[in-house]
Design an enzyme around this catalytic site. Structure first.
Site, short mmCIF file in Angstrom:
data_model
loop_
_atom_site.label_atom_id
_atom_site.label_comp_id
_atom_site.label_asym_id
_atom_site.label_seq_id
_atom_site.Cartn_x
_atom_site.Cartn_y
_atom_site.Cartn_z
CG ASP A 210 74.18 -7.26 18.85
OD1 ASP A 210 75.24 -7.89 18.94
OD2 ASP A 210 73.84 -6.62 17.84
CG ASP B 294 79.88 -6.94 18.22
OD1 ASP B 294 79.38 -6.56 17.15
OD2 ASP B 294 80.84 -6.35 18.77
CD GLU C 266 80.08 -8.15 13.25
OE1 GLU C 266 80.57 -8.12 14.39
OE2 GLU C 266 80.04 -7.16 12.51
CG HIS D 202 73.88 -2.40 13.03
ND1 HIS D 202 73.80 -3.77 12.96
CD2 HIS D 202 75.00 -2.13 13.74
CE1 HIS D 202 74.81 -4.31 13.61
NE2 HIS D 202 75.56 -3.34 14.10
CG ASP D 203 77.92 -2.74 11.57
OD1 ASP D 203 77.80 -1.71 12.25
OD2 ASP D 203 78.21 -3.84 12.05
C1 NOJ Z 1 80.22 -4.98 14.98
C2 NOJ Z 1 79.01 -4.17 15.18
O1 NOJ Z 1 78.00 -4.61 14.31
C3 NOJ Z 1 79.41 -2.73 14.95
O2 NOJ Z 1 78.30 -1.88 14.89
C4 NOJ Z 1 80.37 -2.35 16.05
O3 NOJ Z 1 80.87 -1.06 15.80
C5 NOJ Z 1 81.54 -3.32 16.14
N1 NOJ Z 1 81.16 -4.69 16.02
C6 NOJ Z 1 82.26 -3.17 17.45
O4 NOJ Z 1 81.48 -3.71 18.49
#
Ligand code: NOJ
Length: 562
Positions: free
Chosen positions: A98, A203, A265, A330-331
């Site tokens: 990542d 990211d 992302e 994970h989000d």
């Molecule tokens: C996306 C990531 O997947 C998330 O976990 C993070 O909080 C934010 N970007 C900020 O980096």
């Protein structure tokens, strides 16, 4: 078609902190991952994505990077990482890292230097602006994380200026306008490629470019997001003109020449603008994952919406782009709890049905750790047990506005990111076999019934179903190359589609509901001969005709007999 390895791949996301702890400190680590790699090999995945494992104060669980060239001591050392890379490669598993390029931690040496003086060598690595005449923030932007007074700008007394942080005060945004910063990043990416990593997950890459002059947002305040008059406007710094130049330079300087895979992302990326980022001729990214199928706010997908979005993304692929197939990471919360049914009766069947969607629609499937054993959401009674900064921030705001603690938790728990971050459930021993110490976040109490060992004990396990799907990807060209055609448009429960390439046609039929559904199979399908390849209801009649009655959460995959 000349395929790239990542088009054939199945990617498995590892949230290292919660995967496996080898030393009993309650935090997952690289040696823990190494001890479980054989499980992933058995599953059949051929690429792992590590969420950030760099040195970090862990304000956002590693998305706040303090040292881009080192591993956080809680996870191990650089040597451990090299060993892991060798081990994974030896098993035919590629490794992607990542990469957080929008911001660093305020504990990163670059920022520590940057804030020292206006003429520091690192000053322009970050985005500094003078206060307005009245001393206030440069504009009305609010930050994503609820902190301080809510502004996306933080005043720094040493130099009397504000720095931009779209996320936490402790995560200052990097300045991509500044060439020395870009060069620094390219060197750092090459450092990881030299070590042997095979690619990067980028990211929030759509937010690297900021609008010129940092204008105020005109967006009306949203009561859910309002921050004392500072407004969270997700469009302000997303897809800003100039973003493509940044990505193209990244490609020509690093990703292209080093032949490394990139997956972005895609906040703010839809099927409409995806090709601007992932069309091969643009030389920017290989693929992006999008939020069109489901969003963190809604967590529901209707059959019609599924058909629409999948068809649109199949169009992106046809036009020389590529797609990611995933339902959670994970989000998000756990996919079986959101889009399936996590009751004892239907958990396994619906987990398998969702897996079949991810693995048979066009694009590269991304599995999030635990979904292959049907891990479900968790609910804690006290906010003390939650870690996610969004959940805690929103909770505090709700309490301040007079909501009771119970109501606040009832509202926030189903979509908390912590649902996905509880320790991996390996077995029914203490702490689910994740750690002999106290885990950094509580284990989901369901671990006694839901764990890898229990799942695999059954010959009808979710894990085994994933294995079959992954194997099918290797053996059936239509899964990667096939055109996508939906049938039964408008049907609310039955989702039926074919994937057809020159040598093969597959048919997927799913009852995306918790009740038995009777339906008419389209004539053009009935006129052909089909053989069943995979089902999540083992004892059922394998003939297609029997599908006039589809059981709750039943999914079947057929192949056309030529
Ligand atoms: C996306 C990531 O997947 C998330 O976990 C993070 O909080 C934010 N970007 C900020 O980096």
């Amino acid at each position: 078609m000349d395929r790239k390895w990542w088009q054939e791949a199945v990617v498995y996301e590892i949230y290292c902190k919660s995967f496996c702890d080898s030393d009993g400190d309650g935090i997952g680590d690289l040696r823990g991952v190494m001890s479980k790699l054989h499980v992933l090999r058995d599953l059949g995945v051929n690429c792992i994505w590590f969420t950030p494992i760099y040195t970090s104060p862990q304000v956002d669980n590693g998305y706040d990077v303090a040292d881009y060239r080192n591993i956080d001591p809680a996870y191990g050392t650089l040597d451990d990482f090299k060993e892991l890379l060798d081990m994974a490669h030896g098993m035919g598993i590629r490794v992607i890292m990542d990469m957080v390029l929008n911001h660093s931690s305020d504990e990163c040496e670059w920022f520590k230097e940057s804030r020292k003086s206006k003429d520091n060598h690192y000053r322009n690595y970050y985005i500094w602006q003078p206060p307005k005449e009245d001393g206030s923030e440069p504009n009305n932007w609010g930050s994503y994380f609820r902190e301080g007074n809510g502004s996306a700008w933080e005043f720094d007394e040493t130099t009397g200026e504000y720095y931009l942080h779209q996320y936490s005060i402790k995560m200052p945004d990097l300045n991509w306008e500044y060439e020395p910063l870009r060069r620094e990043i390219y060197d750092m990416l090459n450092f990881w490629i030299d070590l042997g990593v095979d690619g990067f997950r980028l990211d929030i890459f759509t937010r690297l470019k900021k609008p010129e002059g940092f204008p105020d947002t005109k967006k009306e305040p949203d009561p859910l997001l309002d921050r004392n008059g500072f407004i969270v406007d997700t469009t302000m710094c997303t897809n800003v003109e100039g973003i493509h130049e940044i990505l193209h330079e990244l490609y020509t300087e690093v990703f292209g020449p080093r032949e490394c895979m990139t997956v972005g992302e895609g906040a703010g990326v839809s099927h409409k603008n995806a090709l601007d980022y992932v069309s091969a001729s643009r030389e920017e990214l290989d693929m992006v994952y999008h939020f069109e199928l489901s969003s963190r706010r809604t967590y529901s997908i209707s059959a019609d919406h599924f058909r629409k979005i999948q068809s649109e993304w199949a169009g992106v692929i046809k036009n020389n782009g590529w797609a990611v197939q995933y339902l959670s990471n994970h989000d998000s919360a756990r996919q079986v709890s959101c889009y399936g049914c996590d009751s004892d009766e239907f958990r396994a069947d619906s987990a398998k049905l969702l897996a079949a969607f991810i693995h048979t629609t066009p694009g590269t499937p991304f599995i999030y750790q635990g979904e292959e054993i049907g891990m479900v959401n968790v609910k804690y009674d006290s906010i003390e047990d939650y870690n996610c900064c969004y959940t805690v921030g929103d909770y505090n705001a709700m309490i301040a506005s007079g909501v009771s603690p119970k109501e606040a938790i009832d509202t926030l728990a189903p979509r908390s990111r912590d649902n996905a971050r509880t320790p991996y459930q390996w077995d029914a021993t203490e702490n689910a076999g994740f750690s002999i110490g106290k885990p950094w976040i509580k284990v989901n109490p369901k671990y006694k019934e839901i764990n890898l060992e229990a799942d695999r004990a059954s010959d009808d396990s979710i894990f085994a179903f994933y294995k079959e799907l992954i194997k099918m990807r290797r053996e059936n060209p239509a899964i990667i190359d096939g055109d996508l055609t939906f049938y039964l448009d408008g049907h609310e429960e039955i989702i039926m589609y074919s994937r057809a390439c020159a040598s093969q046609t597959l048919l997927v039929v799913a009852n995306y509901s918790g009740k038995t559904v009777k339906f008419d199979i389209p004539k053009e399908i009935m006129d052909c001969a089909w053989t069943r390849k995979l089902t999540n209801k083992k004892d059922t009649d394998p003939s297609l005709d029997s599908l006039r009655d589809l059981l709750p959460w039943e999914v079947e995959i057929y192949e056309l007999v030529k």
